[in-house]
Design a protein around this motif. Structure first.
Motif: not given
Length: 408
Positions: A118-122, A128-129, A296-297
């Protein structure tokens, strides 16, 4: 090592902490407010959470104040798909039992056993958000505007087809301010037939028109005064009141879409990646902002271009079992990014000779329009990944070398 799982809800949350052996070391029921968040942070600190070595957290959402609190510092927050969490629950019990504390325990064990899967939140920047919030809101406002315009068109077909015929020559039809102003001045065909040339010109002026007033006024008056079928007078008046109520909603949606588009135009050029995104053919500020909102950035979010293509749903997927094998398009994807990619590929056909040649070649090989568009999007988003990783602008000769030679 300690792992944390949180089963979130609207007003309360259940927290579970497990160690390397899978034993439950702590659990807590917290409220969805500042007091509850503080209790959560104190519980994590009690079991070894520090700024340099934070405890990873698994939760079934990527949004909200709770996630914002958890993302402060270096902590990794894993947003687990609820469908995947349900499958993990079946690993622990086949009786189909379910409880909120049990779900929190399952989420903690997901990190303990399969954190690598699983990948963490970027780690996106605040700018950017913020652009992501504005771009998604602007996209939602456009969808809402189109939905209301479709409802209004359907209603006008029932009793007022003259209005649809009068606005048919205008791009964006019912969403234009001229159309909305004329509908407010004449909500029924009977009142529209009584409008004079000066009244029509005044309505067009109120909508912001400055040129072509006389020609448009004469054309619209002729359409309104032509022979059309009518509903009974009482029914027609009632439908006119319904139309005015729907028109208020459409005006609000149009205003919201315009304001959010302006906000995106102000915020997006400030981003460091804006120049790279805008260098690609077919990408304006709105489409580029939507792409940035979804990818995302954080340039380490995707390990390679294949991961980004799969996330966008542009790359095909293979299903093989025994002697059977099929290659189909992806159904599990980021729908917003996939929708934006279709518009991007369509616009690139007119601005890039290489993109147009690539599309034509795919059609000649037997692809349908949507499949050829998706293939072009798949190629261009791979090029975007390369440019973002190496901080390079788009170059037509590098992107489509053979296509340019064939076009020449």
């Amino acid at each position: 090592m300690i792992y944390c799982g949180i089963d979130w809800a609207e007003r309360t949350h259940d927290v579970a902490l497990v160690d390397d052996t899978g034993a439950l070391v702590a659990k807590r029921h917290i409220t969805d407010d500042a007091v509850g968040y503080q209790l959560l942070l104190e519980l994590l600190a009690e079991y070894g959470d520090t700024e340099e070595n934070p405890i990873p957290v698994a939760i079934e959402t990527s949004r909200g104040l709770l996630v914002a609190v958890l993302r402060t510092g270096k902590r990794k927050v894993y947003a687990i798909n609820p469908l995947a969490a349900a499958r993990y629950r079946d690993r622990h019990s086949v009786s189909r039992k379910k409880s909120d504390p049990g779900d929190a325990l399952v989420l903690a064990n997901i990190l303990r056993t399969d954190m690598h899967a699983h990948r963490p939140l970027p780690d996106d920047s605040d700018l950017g958000r913020a652009i992501a919030v504005l771009a998604r809101a602007q996209q939602d406002s456009l969808w809402n505007r189109q939905q209301l315009a479709n409802q209004l068109r359907s209603l006008l077909r029932e009793y007022y087809p003259a209005a649809l015929d009068a606005f048919a020559t205008w791009a964006n039809g019912l969403c234009r301010p001229e159309a909305r102003e004329l509908l407010k001045a004449a909500p029924t065909p009977a009142r529209a037939a009584r409008l004079t040339r000066s009244q029509l010109q005044s309505a067009l002026k109120r909508a912001g028109r400055k040129r072509g007033l006389e020609a448009d006024a004469d054309r619209i008056r002729d359409v309104f005064r032509a022979d059309w079928a009518h509903q009974p007078p009482l029914v027609e008046d009632a439908l006119g009141k319904q139309m005015l109520a729907l028109l208020v909603q459409l005006e609000a949606a149009c205003t919201a879409a315009d304001q959010l588009a302006k906000a995106v135009e102000e915020a997006f050029p400030q981003h460091p990646d804006a120049e790279i995104l805008l260098s690609f053919p077919g990408l304006g500020i709105q489409l580029a902002a939507r792409i940035l909102a979804e990818i995302g950035d954080d340039h380490t979010r995707f390990a390679d271009a294949r991961g980004l293509k799969a996330y966008a749903g542009s790359s095909p997927i293979t299903r093989a079992s025994g002697k059977k094998s099929s290659i189909t398009r992806r159904w599990v994807k980021n729908d917003r990014l996939n929708h934006t990619g279709y518009l991007w590929a369509f616009a690139a056909l007119r601005h890039s000779p290489g993109a147009g040649a690539h599309y034509r070649r795919r059609r000649e090989h037997g692809d349908w329009h949507a499949s050829a568009q998706r293939n072009l999007f798949n190629r261009m988003i791979g090029q975007l990944y390369h440019c973002l990783q190496h901080h390079k602008l788009f170059d037509e000769n590098t992107a489509f070398p053979t296509e340019l030679a064939a076009a020449a």
